[in-house]
Enzyme design. Sequence first.
Site, PDB file in Angstrom:
ATOM      1  CE1 TYR A  17      -4.392  -1.187   0.418  1.00  0.00           C
ATOM      2  CE2 TYR A  17      -3.229  -2.939   1.047  1.00  0.00           C
ATOM      3  CZ  TYR A  17      -4.448  -2.768   0.750  1.00  0.00           C
ATOM      4  OH  TYR A  17      -5.335  -3.204   0.510  1.00  0.00           O
ATOM      5  CE1 TYR A 145      -8.892  -4.991   1.588  1.00  0.00           C
ATOM      6  CE2 TYR A 145      -8.842  -5.992   3.793  1.00  0.00           C
ATOM      7  CZ  TYR A 145      -8.281  -5.622   2.695  1.00  0.00           C
ATOM      8  OH  TYR A 145      -6.846  -6.059   2.498  1.00  0.00           O
ATOM      9  CG  ASP A 237     -13.810 -10.808   7.413  1.00  0.00           C
ATOM     10  OD1 ASP A 237     -12.934 -11.175   8.420  1.00  0.00           O
ATOM     11  OD2 ASP A 237     -13.311 -10.531   6.417  1.00  0.00           O
ATOM     12  CE  LYS A 266      -6.269  -6.845   9.696  1.00  0.00           C
ATOM     13  NZ  LYS A 266      -7.300  -6.719   8.946  1.00  0.00           N
TER      14      LYS A 266
HETATM   15  C1  LIG Z   1      -7.402  -7.335   7.216  1.00  0.00           C
HETATM   16  C2  LIG Z   1      -8.586  -7.894   7.013  1.00  0.00           C
HETATM   17  C3  LIG Z   1      -8.522  -9.126   6.113  1.00  0.00           C
HETATM   18  C4  LIG Z   1      -7.389  -9.436   5.277  1.00  0.00           C
HETATM   19  O1  LIG Z   1      -6.605 -10.035   6.394  1.00  0.00           O
HETATM   20  P1  LIG Z   1      -5.071 -10.005   5.877  1.00  0.00           P
HETATM   21  O2  LIG Z   1      -4.196 -10.905   6.947  1.00  0.00           O
HETATM   22  O3  LIG Z   1      -4.698  -8.712   5.444  1.00  0.00           O
HETATM   23  O4  LIG Z   1      -4.802 -11.012   4.470  1.00  0.00           O
HETATM   24  C5  LIG Z   1      -9.968  -9.594   5.776  1.00  0.00           C
HETATM   25  N1  LIG Z   1     -11.005  -9.267   6.707  1.00  0.00           N
HETATM   26  C6  LIG Z   1     -11.155  -8.167   7.260  1.00  0.00           C
HETATM   27  C7  LIG Z   1     -12.424  -7.879   7.861  1.00  0.00           C
HETATM   28  C8  LIG Z   1      -9.872  -7.446   7.750  1.00  0.00           C
HETATM   29  O5  LIG Z   1     -10.094  -6.408   8.494  1.00  0.00           O
END
Ligand SMILES: *Cc1c(COP(=O)(O)O)cnc(C)c1O
Length: 429
Positions: A17, A145, A237, A266
């Site tokens: 990015y 996202y 997600d 994360k």
């Molecule tokens: C950051 C994020 C992703 C992608 O995760 P990466 O480890 O960066 O590939 C997917 N979904 C959500 C909600 C996110 O915040």
Amino acid sequence: MNNSLSKRDSNVIWHPYTQHQIMEEPVPIVKGEGALLFDEQGNAYIDAVSSWWVNLHGHGHPYIAEKIYKQALALEHVIFTNFTHEPAVTLAERILNILPGKFSKIFYSDNGSTAVEVSLKMAIQFWKNKGQARRNKILAFNHAYHGDTFGSMSVSARGIFTNSFNDFLFDTVFIDTPGADNLKEIKSVLQSYDGQIAAFIYEPLLQAAGGMRMHQANHMDQLLAVVQSENILCIADEVLTGFGRTGPLFAGESMSHHADMICLSKGLTGGAMALGITACNQNIFNAFLSTDRTKTFYHGHSFTANPLACTAGLASLDLLENTSCREQIRWISQQHEEFVRNELSVTGMELLVNIRTIGTILAFELNTGKHEYINEVSATVMGKALSQGIYLRPLGNTVYIMPPYCITPEQLRKIYLFILSIPDFIRKN
Ligand SMILES: *Cc1c(COP(=O)(O)O)cnc(C)c1O
């Protein structure tokens, strides 16, 4: 020379990015401790965005480090077909115990995007295995996202991140996030795709990369009821919202309708190692059980269930389940609310609009007019913060903070004081 690492970096590194023609050289970081990052000259920066939202307990945490070290001496990695190991099994048991809803199986991968890819592939093959291949569309939110790989981009909002690739992304049905009065509209969209939607993927309560957009749990719960009445599989997600970010351990705890699959990454390892999880319920898993080999889920990554990453996950859970950590989460949430009520929502702060909080996250927009100008402003905010020892990374004109849970009162106060100074230096700029 203390800038030699920056020079070597610019010779060989392409950063994520990052528009390298106009970006400042990156700051070499040599050490992290708690919420602080230190550069080569010993300058400290408060990590106000938890290093891209992954860090929960602080940097260089001795408890997590020790556990990883011991695991590395015993078993650093092993292929995860035909073999298994204690950290993977124990982490799966513990995660299944705390997830909101009834989940039965954990599928490991490396990051948030892969966790999402796995969930989408499971959902599509689920219906194929059941002889209902016509159900092959995915439903998602506007402004969503879900990651940067092709499948996860396909279910994300089309925009600046995806524009170069839009021709290669599969069609997704997009709907608005639920509000007080749009449920009927959403219902009619679902009915127009009768029997064609395989799964609904959503970021519960908080759309993060899409601009820290928030929606209410009761509205989300009503939407889930409607979606599930159409037999659509639900994929939560919680890559970002998991592990206390929104207050409770998972955002899904605030709803009575639960997902069929849940994606985690994360904060899963406290931010120490790369690891992704796709959890699913028994119904999903059962659709893949067969003597017919074609019904197998043919997906896996080299580092699936890496023992070091799973060990970091276990260590992070130990810390997270500690009452002092839960108290820190509550404390940060309260501080944010009080700061908004007593200091941000007062005269002189009109430049900051849509001020909102959820759990440990505080966000607002800079109301500065034109888009081109806005981007300049966000760079100004980042630069100014960095010069004062705070690392912030606004999303366009959306400024937000998402500190590690271990942040101290003095550090949080310093961030707040910086936010209060934004209108002044923006006007002067
Ligand atoms: C950051 C994020 C992703 C992608 O995760 P990466 O480890 O960066 O590939 C997917 N979904 C959500 C909600 C996110 O915040």
